[in-house]
Design a protein around this motif. Structure first.
Motif, short mmCIF file in Angstrom:
data_model
loop_
_atom_site.label_atom_id
_atom_site.label_comp_id
_atom_site.label_asym_id
_atom_site.label_seq_id
_atom_site.Cartn_x
_atom_site.Cartn_y
_atom_site.Cartn_z
N LYS A 1 -14.30 9.94 3.86
CA LYS A 1 -13.87 11.20 4.48
C LYS A 1 -12.34 11.30 4.52
O LYS A 1 -11.77 12.34 4.21
CB LYS A 1 -14.44 11.31 5.89
CG LYS A 1 -13.98 12.56 6.63
CD LYS A 1 -14.53 12.59 8.05
CE LYS A 1 -14.02 13.81 8.80
NZ LYS A 1 -14.54 13.86 10.18
N ALA A 2 -11.69 10.20 4.91
CA ALA A 2 -10.22 10.21 5.01
C ALA A 2 -9.58 10.51 3.66
O ALA A 2 -8.64 11.32 3.57
CB ALA A 2 -9.73 8.86 5.54
N VAL A 3 -10.09 9.89 2.62
CA VAL A 3 -9.53 10.10 1.27
C VAL A 3 -9.76 11.55 0.82
O VAL A 3 -8.86 12.19 0.27
CB VAL A 3 -10.14 9.11 0.26
CG1 VAL A 3 -9.71 9.45 -1.15
CG2 VAL A 3 -9.74 7.68 0.61
N SER B 1 0.82 -1.21 0.00
CA SER B 1 0.00 0.00 0.00
C SER B 1 0.85 1.26 0.00
O SER B 1 0.59 2.21 -0.75
CB SER B 1 -0.92 0.01 1.23
OG SER B 1 -1.78 -1.10 1.21
N TYR B 2 1.89 1.27 0.82
CA TYR B 2 2.75 2.46 0.87
C TYR B 2 3.58 2.60 -0.39
O TYR B 2 3.88 3.72 -0.82
CB TYR B 2 3.64 2.41 2.12
CG TYR B 2 2.94 2.92 3.35
CD1 TYR B 2 2.99 4.26 3.70
CD2 TYR B 2 2.19 2.07 4.15
CE1 TYR B 2 2.33 4.74 4.82
CE2 TYR B 2 1.52 2.54 5.26
CZ TYR B 2 1.59 3.88 5.59
OH TYR B 2 0.93 4.36 6.69
N GLY C 1 -8.00 -3.90 1.63
CA GLY C 1 -8.65 -4.80 2.58
C GLY C 1 -10.13 -5.00 2.26
O GLY C 1 -10.64 -6.13 2.33
N LEU C 2 -10.82 -3.92 1.89
CA LEU C 2 -12.23 -4.03 1.54
C LEU C 2 -12.42 -4.88 0.28
O LEU C 2 -13.35 -5.69 0.20
CB LEU C 2 -12.84 -2.63 1.34
CG LEU C 2 -12.98 -1.78 2.60
CD1 LEU C 2 -13.42 -0.36 2.24
CD2 LEU C 2 -13.97 -2.40 3.56
N GLY D 1 -0.84 5.90 2.60
CA GLY D 1 -0.74 4.45 2.49
C GLY D 1 -1.80 3.71 3.28
O GLY D 1 -2.27 2.66 2.86
N SER D 2 -2.20 4.26 4.43
CA SER D 2 -3.22 3.59 5.25
C SER D 2 -4.56 3.55 4.52
O SER D 2 -5.31 2.56 4.63
CB SER D 2 -3.38 4.31 6.59
OG SER D 2 -3.77 5.65 6.40
N ALA D 3 -4.88 4.60 3.77
CA ALA D 3 -6.13 4.61 3.00
C ALA D 3 -6.09 3.58 1.88
O ALA D 3 -7.08 2.89 1.61
CB ALA D 3 -6.41 5.99 2.42
N VAL D 4 -4.94 3.46 1.23
CA VAL D 4 -4.77 2.44 0.17
C VAL D 4 -4.93 1.05 0.78
O VAL D 4 -5.58 0.18 0.20
CB VAL D 4 -3.39 2.58 -0.50
CG1 VAL D 4 -3.21 1.49 -1.56
CG2 VAL D 4 -3.24 3.95 -1.15
#
Length: 254
Positions: free
Chosen positions: A174-176, A27-28, A49-50, A41-44
Motif C-alpha cells: 500500500k505504501a509503495v 536506502s535514501y 530489510g525483508l 527511502g523508508s519503503a526502500v
C-alpha cells in the motif's frame, strides 16, 4: 578479525543501530538516484530489510531472519515488540490533538472512512485466501491500513508470525502504491492545498506513502498530509485490536 567479531556480538544492540543506520543511508541514496525521491527511502529500507531477513532465514534455517546470525542478534532486540511499541507511542505523543481541528470535518471524516475501509478490504482479501478467523482477518486488515497497525494488532491478538508477516507485506504494498500513484492522481482530485492534503493523509493513512507521494507532488503539502496520516496510524493501533476485532468476531463467530 575474531576479536572484532566477538566485540560486535557482545555489543549486539549498538551494532544493530549501526547496521540500520547504514541501511537507511543506502536506502535514501537509492531512492534519490533511482526514483528521484518518488519511491520514499523508508519503503526502500523496508524492502531491503525483508530481503535481508529472507537471506538470514535461508542461511541459518531459523525463524528470526537476520537475527539468527550471531553477528546480528541485536537486531532481534532492536526490532522486537518493546522498542517498536515505544516508537509508536512516542510518535503519538508528538502530535497535538488540537492540530487535527485544522482539517475540519473533512479530515475527521477521511480518518474514519480511511481506517474502516482499509480494515474491511484487508479482511475481505484475507477471507478470500482462507484466513477466516477473526484474529487473522483483523491483523491483515490492520496491515491494509499500514504496516505498523498490522503487527501491533497481530501482536495484541496473538496472531501467528505468518499472518503478521502478511500484514506487513500488505502495508508495504500500500505504501509503495500511494507513493507512486499520488503525483498522478493529484491533479484529478484537487490535491493542491493544505486542506485537501490533510484529507488525503487521513484517507490513505500510510505516513511514509503519503509523505513520499506528496513530496513528489508538492513538498509544501507534506506536513499537512503527514499530520493526519500520523493520527491514522495511532487511531488504527487503538481500533484494530479492539473495535475492529470485536466487530469481526461478531460477524465470523470465532
Amino acid at each position: 578479525m575474531e576479536m572484532i567479531t566477538d566485540i560486535l556480538v557482545k555489543n549486539g544492540l549498538v551494532f544493530a543501530f549501526v547496521t540500520v543506520g547504514v541501511v537507511m543511508w543506502l536506502s535514501y541514496q537509492l531512492s534519490d538516484r533511482l526514483s528521484a525521491g518518488r519511491l520514499h527511502g523508508s519503503a526502500v529500507a523496508i524492502i531491503i530489510g525483508l530481503v535481508l531477513a529472507w537471506i538470514g532465514g535461508i542461511a541459518t534455517g531459523g525463524s528470526r531472519g537476520l537475527a539468527d546470525v550471531p553477528l546480528f542478534t541485536g537486531i532481534g532486540l532492536m526490532g522486537g515488540a518493546m522498542l517498536r511499541d515505544l516508537a509508536i507511542v512516542s510518535t503519538a505523543y508528538g502530535v497535538d490533538i488540537r492540530e487535527i481541528r485544522k482539517a475540519g470535518a473533512a479530515g475527521i471524516a477521511a480518518l474514519a472512512l480511511g481506517i474502516v475501509m482499509s480494515f474491511v478490504v484487508g479482511a475481505l482479501v484475507a477471507a478470500a485466501f482462507g484466513y477466516t478467523d477473526a484474529v487473522s482477518m483483523a491483523t491483515i486488515g490492520g496491515g491494509a491500513a499500514t504496516y505498523i497497525v498490522g503487527p501491533v494488532t497481530g501482536t495484541a491478538l496473538g496472531a501467528s508470525s505468518e499472518v503478521i508477516a502478511l500484514s506487513v507485506a500488505a502495508g508495504l504494498l500500500k505504501a509503495v502504491l500511494v507513493m507512486i500513484g499520488t503525483p498522478f492522481v493529484a491533479p484529478l482530485i484537487g490535491l493542491n492545498n493544505p486542506k485537501s492534503a490533510m484529507a488525503y493523509g487521513g484517507l490513505m493513512g500510510t505516513t511514509s506513502g503519503v509523505a513520499g507521494g506528496l513530496a513528489a507532488t508538492d513538498k509544501r503539502l507534506v506536513p499537512y498530509g503527514a499530520m493526519t496520516a500520523t493520527f491514522y496510524t495511532g487511531l488504527g493501533c487503538l481500533l484494530g485490536p479492539s473495535v475492529m476485532y470485536l466487530a469481526l468476531l461478531a460477524i465470523t463467530g470465532g
